[in-house]
Design a protein around this motif. Structure first.
Motif, PDB file in Angstrom:
ATOM      1  N   ILE A 169      22.748  19.715  38.786  1.00  0.00           N
ATOM      2  CA  ILE A 169      22.498  20.893  37.958  1.00  0.00           C
ATOM      3  C   ILE A 169      21.029  21.034  37.566  1.00  0.00           C
ATOM      4  O   ILE A 169      20.555  22.147  37.329  1.00  0.00           O
ATOM      5  CB  ILE A 169      23.428  20.954  36.732  1.00  0.00           C
ATOM      6  CG1 ILE A 169      23.366  19.684  35.893  1.00  0.00           C
ATOM      7  CG2 ILE A 169      24.850  21.205  37.166  1.00  0.00           C
ATOM      8  CD1 ILE A 169      24.250  19.767  34.642  1.00  0.00           C
ATOM      9  N   SER A 170      20.271  19.920  37.547  1.00  0.00           N
ATOM     10  CA  SER A 170      18.825  20.037  37.360  1.00  0.00           C
ATOM     11  C   SER A 170      18.176  20.665  38.586  1.00  0.00           C
ATOM     12  O   SER A 170      17.208  21.428  38.471  1.00  0.00           O
ATOM     13  CB  SER A 170      18.208  18.659  37.094  1.00  0.00           C
ATOM     14  OG  SER A 170      18.608  18.140  35.848  1.00  0.00           O
ATOM     15  N   ALA A 171      18.701  20.354  39.766  1.00  0.00           N
ATOM     16  CA  ALA A 171      18.166  20.943  40.997  1.00  0.00           C
ATOM     17  C   ALA A 171      18.318  22.459  40.986  1.00  0.00           C
ATOM     18  O   ALA A 171      17.410  23.193  41.391  1.00  0.00           O
ATOM     19  CB  ALA A 171      18.881  20.341  42.205  1.00  0.00           C
ATOM     20  N   ILE A 172      19.459  22.938  40.517  1.00  0.00           N
ATOM     21  CA  ILE A 172      19.665  24.383  40.444  1.00  0.00           C
ATOM     22  C   ILE A 172      18.704  25.010  39.441  1.00  0.00           C
ATOM     23  O   ILE A 172      18.126  26.073  39.677  1.00  0.00           O
ATOM     24  CB  ILE A 172      21.114  24.699  40.060  1.00  0.00           C
ATOM     25  CG1 ILE A 172      22.073  24.125  41.108  1.00  0.00           C
ATOM     26  CG2 ILE A 172      21.320  26.205  39.928  1.00  0.00           C
ATOM     27  CD1 ILE A 172      21.813  24.570  42.518  1.00  0.00           C
ATOM     28  N   ASN A 188      10.970  28.652  48.598  1.00  0.00           N
ATOM     29  CA  ASN A 188      10.018  28.085  49.543  1.00  0.00           C
ATOM     30  C   ASN A 188       9.763  26.631  49.151  1.00  0.00           C
ATOM     31  O   ASN A 188       8.651  26.244  48.827  1.00  0.00           O
ATOM     32  CB  ASN A 188       8.717  28.885  49.556  1.00  0.00           C
ATOM     33  CG  ASN A 188       7.755  28.414  50.633  1.00  0.00           C
ATOM     34  OD1 ASN A 188       8.171  27.828  51.636  1.00  0.00           O
ATOM     35  ND2 ASN A 188       6.463  28.650  50.431  1.00  0.00           N
ATOM     36  N   ASP A 189      10.832  25.839  49.180  1.00  0.00           N
ATOM     37  CA  ASP A 189      10.737  24.474  48.689  1.00  0.00           C
ATOM     38  C   ASP A 189      11.899  23.668  49.274  1.00  0.00           C
ATOM     39  O   ASP A 189      12.860  24.234  49.810  1.00  0.00           O
ATOM     40  CB  ASP A 189      10.815  24.463  47.151  1.00  0.00           C
ATOM     41  CG  ASP A 189      10.424  23.123  46.545  1.00  0.00           C
ATOM     42  OD1 ASP A 189       9.913  22.256  47.287  1.00  0.00           O
ATOM     43  OD2 ASP A 189      10.631  22.939  45.337  1.00  0.00           O
ATOM     44  N   THR A 190      11.802  22.356  49.171  1.00  0.00           N
ATOM     45  CA  THR A 190      12.910  21.468  49.507  1.00  0.00           C
ATOM     46  C   THR A 190      13.182  20.602  48.287  1.00  0.00           C
ATOM     47  O   THR A 190      12.296  19.876  47.829  1.00  0.00           O
ATOM     48  CB  THR A 190      12.587  20.577  50.714  1.00  0.00           C
ATOM     49  OG1 THR A 190      12.406  21.405  51.872  1.00  0.00           O
ATOM     50  CG2 THR A 190      13.723  19.600  50.987  1.00  0.00           C
ATOM     51  N   VAL A 191      14.371  20.715  47.742  1.00  0.00           N
ATOM     52  CA  VAL A 191      14.751  19.992  46.534  1.00  0.00           C
ATOM     53  C   VAL A 191      15.614  18.800  46.925  1.00  0.00           C
ATOM     54  O   VAL A 191      16.634  18.968  47.607  1.00  0.00           O
ATOM     55  CB  VAL A 191      15.511  20.910  45.555  1.00  0.00           C
ATOM     56  CG1 VAL A 191      15.919  20.144  44.303  1.00  0.00           C
ATOM     57  CG2 VAL A 191      14.656  22.109  45.187  1.00  0.00           C
ATOM     58  N   LYS A 192      15.224  17.599  46.505  1.00  0.00           N
ATOM     59  CA  LYS A 192      15.993  16.387  46.784  1.00  0.00           C
ATOM     60  C   LYS A 192      17.012  16.171  45.656  1.00  0.00           C
ATOM     61  O   LYS A 192      16.685  16.312  44.469  1.00  0.00           O
ATOM     62  CB  LYS A 192      15.068  15.179  46.882  1.00  0.00           C
ATOM     63  CG  LYS A 192      14.029  15.280  47.995  1.00  0.00           C
ATOM     64  CD  LYS A 192      14.661  15.161  49.366  1.00  0.00           C
ATOM     65  CE  LYS A 192      13.616  15.208  50.476  1.00  0.00           C
ATOM     66  NZ  LYS A 192      12.701  14.050  50.441  1.00  0.00           N
TER      67      LYS A 192
END
Length: 288
Positions: A169-172, A188-192
């Protein structure tokens, strides 16, 4: 594509909320309370300097309602608190009952979000509880899963991978804040992400600028492709095949600069034999 994988991918990226519901049973003294704290489920009441949001979502497979979800939180100029829940409903509840809730407290700055503690409570027969506590001085995260997972995946996520990732939920929230409170360009990103076992990347690709109609009004927005890319912590049977790995979840974001976020409005996922849609049906945005 298997329904098991499709459901996990769609809910992990679109429903994004891995998170659960109502009718919680009261816990015994020997285990954590299965209720979320009242402050998480109460109506949003932001204090001066805070922004509150509360999104209610409905998920459909082939036009049939399958899930209900909620994603809500508060943020000021450096801290955030987020709650989310998800439950199967309608035909989905008849096929498989699922109820999960989740909370995260954390901080953020221009470079990103930094979760401090994360809790997830599953309300199925196992009642699995996940707790993750982040230690930024030691650069590690303590993970408690009770009852434990049967496997840690092949290979398991490393300590560095666990710490250098966000909870779901932090990623969202990071996706929503990018381009406003967090530096960067939306989509325009990649979230781990690390979800207490599986470590994966959500690779985003902006497709086009759009005008999106929501609640009778048209807003500037973007259409975005989000690709789910496993990294570690996966059992072989949970890995996507070539078609699954190459098919994105399509996300539509609405720009709300007055609240400092890109509001997610709709998620769609379509692959051979499977089509699902999640829409934000009711959204509240309030400034304290």
């Amino acid at each position: 594509m298997t329904l098991k994988y499709s459901k996990r991918l769609f809910m992990g990226v679109g429903g994004a909320l891995f998170i659960g519901a109502n009718a919680f049973g009261q816990a015994s003294d020997s285990r954590p309370n299965m209720y979320p704290d009242a402050k998480y489920v109460a109506p949003i009441t932001p204090a001066p300097g805070q922004t509150g949001f509360d999104f209610k979502l409905k998920g459909y497979v082939f036009g049939i309602k399958m899930i209900s979800a909620r994603y809500k939180g508060l943020m000021d100029d450096r801290e955030y608190s987020v709650y989310s829940d998800i439950k199967t409903s309608g035909l989905g509840a008849m096929l498989k009952k699922m109820r999960i809730w989740s909370t995260t407290e954390g901080r953020y700055d221009r470079s990103g979000v930094y979760p401090i503690d994360h809790t997830q409570q599953n309300l199925d027969k196992k009642s699995r509880r996940v707790e993750m506590d982040y230690d930024y001085s030691g650069r590690k995260v303590a993970v408690s899963v009770v009852p434990p997972n049967g496997s840690q995946g092949i290979p398991p996520a490393s300590p560095s991978e666990k710490f250098n990732s966000d909870d779901v939920i932090s990623a969202i929230l990071k996706m929503m804040m990018t381009g406003h409170a967090v530096d960067g360009e939306v989509c325009n990103d990649t979230v781990k992400v690390f979800d207490s076992k599986q470590h994966y990347a959500l690779r985003m690709q902006k497709i086009e600028d759009i005008r999106y109609k929501y609640d009778g009004e048209r807003y500037p927005g973007v259409k975005c492709h989000v690709y789910y890319e496993p990294i570690s912590g996966f059992d072989p049977e949970d890995l996507p095949d070539m078609e699954e790995g190459g098919t994105p979840v399509v996300v539509y974001f609405i720009n709300r600069p007055d609240y400092g976020i890109w509001m997610p409005a709709k998620f769609t996922y379509k692959i051979s034999g499977f089509k699902a849609v999640i829409k934000v049906k009711d959204a509240q945005l309030i400034k304290g």
